[in-house]
Design an enzyme around this catalytic site. Sequence first.
Site, PDB file in Angstrom:
ATOM      1  N   ALA B  59       0.860  -1.173   0.000  1.00 34.11           N
ATOM      2  CA  ALA B  59       0.000   0.000   0.000  1.00 34.11           C
ATOM      3  C   ALA B  59       0.895   1.221   0.000  1.00 34.11           C
ATOM      4  O   ALA B  59       1.994   1.170   0.518  1.00 34.11           O
ATOM      5  CB  ALA B  59      -0.875  -0.008   1.242  1.00 34.11           C
ATOM      6  N   THR B  60       0.390   2.291  -0.592  1.00 31.99           N
ATOM      7  CA  THR B  60       1.315   3.418  -0.761  1.00 31.99           C
ATOM      8  C   THR B  60       0.905   4.705  -0.049  1.00 31.99           C
ATOM      9  O   THR B  60       0.828   4.718   1.151  1.00 31.99           O
ATOM     10  CB  THR B  60       1.597   3.647  -2.239  1.00 31.99           C
ATOM     11  OG1 THR B  60       0.356   3.600  -2.926  1.00 31.99           O
ATOM     12  CG2 THR B  60       2.500   2.574  -2.767  1.00 31.99           C
ATOM     13  N   THR B  61       0.655   5.768  -0.796  1.00 34.20           N
ATOM     14  CA  THR B  61       0.773   7.106  -0.209  1.00 34.20           C
ATOM     15  C   THR B  61      -0.383   7.530   0.705  1.00 34.20           C
ATOM     16  O   THR B  61      -1.551   7.350   0.389  1.00 34.20           O
ATOM     17  CB  THR B  61       0.902   8.134  -1.350  1.00 34.20           C
ATOM     18  OG1 THR B  61       1.836   7.616  -2.276  1.00 34.20           O
ATOM     19  CG2 THR B  61       1.376   9.463  -0.833  1.00 34.20           C
TER      20      THR B  61
END
Lengths: 235, 292
Positions: B59-61
């Site tokens: 999962a990112t930002t």
Amino acid sequence: MNMPFYVSPEQLMKDRADFARKGIARGRSVVVLAYDDGIAFATQNPSRALHKISEIYDRIAFAAVGKYNEFENLRVAGVRYADLRGYSYDRSDVNARGLANAYAQTLGTVFTTESKPLEVELVVAEVGPTPARDQVYRISYDGSVADEQGFVVMGGQSERRGQVVAEAWEPGMSLPAALRLAVRALGASEDPEAEPEDIDASQLEVAVLDRTRPRRAFRRLTGGVLESVLEPDGE
Amino acid sequence: MSTDLPGRLPDAFTTPGSSSFLDFLHGHAPELLPSHRATGATGSAAGTDPRGASLAPHATTIVACTIGADAAGGVVMAGDRRATMGSMIAHREIEKVFPADEFSAVGIAGTAGIAVELVRLFQLELEHYEKIEGALLSLDGKANRLSTMIRQNLGLALQGLAVVPLFCGFDLDQGRGRIFSYDVTGGRYEERDHHSVGSGSVFARGALKKLWRPGLRRDEVVRVAVEALYDAADDDSATGGPDTVRRIWPVVCVVDGAGYVRVPDAELGPVVDEIVAERHAAAGGADGGARS
């Protein structure tokens, strides 16, 4: 060597039961009753911090009478039981029946194996999507469980107070009506002719399991909210 | 060693003292803790094996910024919806911003599976404390609990399965929103004004510096957060921009004195459309073509 006197098992159990019952009867009573949108709990308790009624899980609450240290211990155990179950399965898999069974086993084992029974009586209640699916379990000091319908009164003078509730309770009551009945029962004295004692809102511990709330149904009613609900024409 | 009698609740349940669900799990059922999972990797050779990084979805930002003067209006937290697995998109609707309790939110970057479980445990930890103590933990207390949980994940982090959360909440004692960031070792750092974590955080932080100003209103801060994610997605392949075809918007939440509220899609749709229209007019930047 001294031989202990023979005590028949009947006598032993009876003594223990009498002991537990006496301890429970000394405490103030708790009234639990169903209303149209949930389940209401009320007791006379001037303390704001030491609760007799508490939240166990999203839709489950706990009420107890008897010795505070003993039922507080059971309450914490119940929260741990429910949270562990909800964590390892799913939140929807936590139900009052499982918890009532765990409590019943615990109380029953202590009653038969330990030197002193627990002087507590508990109610485990779960609010369902409809009044018909509400569950109220009453668990006694010896581990016996009763599946109650509508209302429960336990603790000191519970017979007389139960009578007051039984006479007036009906399914589908509104919350103010149900709470006024609960307060009337809590103030009832042994003598049926006597005027019920008037209990001030500040002396009451009141909470509800409100089925209209989204996740955690448990809510305490205190201060102004409680006073306005208890007013004779409050709706 | 156990004195438990059959049928009754085990002793661990009735032991007084701890109000922490995490401590209870450690004692009673450690196998349920995310940090106790056997990964099959042992010894120092496997200790730095980075394979996990490409096998498990990431999962990112996440971005967070405060609202109003001195953060008195609370905080906004937003996260994009993409999970990646190496160069693949593993999921385009994942949610990475969660309510931790009524007055705080947690967003996650890193290995999705572990992070989501960690959030579940964190939510439970806060609720468990609240039920047993009858009182809310302080915001610093909550931030420290999260720190402990991240620290316990250090072993997995060194195998490439790191989780880095961003935590924000409304401090009821101080009457302001606060933001905390973490590192993989459980280090906890309070951030001023705004912060971002995850693979696109470099770009998001740049955008936040230009777009965010003290004293912004709630809806303006929501827009800033969405626009920062837009900039992150512009340059970071692991961050998903607003999906105008499927109408999938970032998860945006507001935490203020009234508690946690998720901003509804009906409100986000017009915000996204406005940003996209402005970028369309000035393809190089964020000023809506004002300088042309």
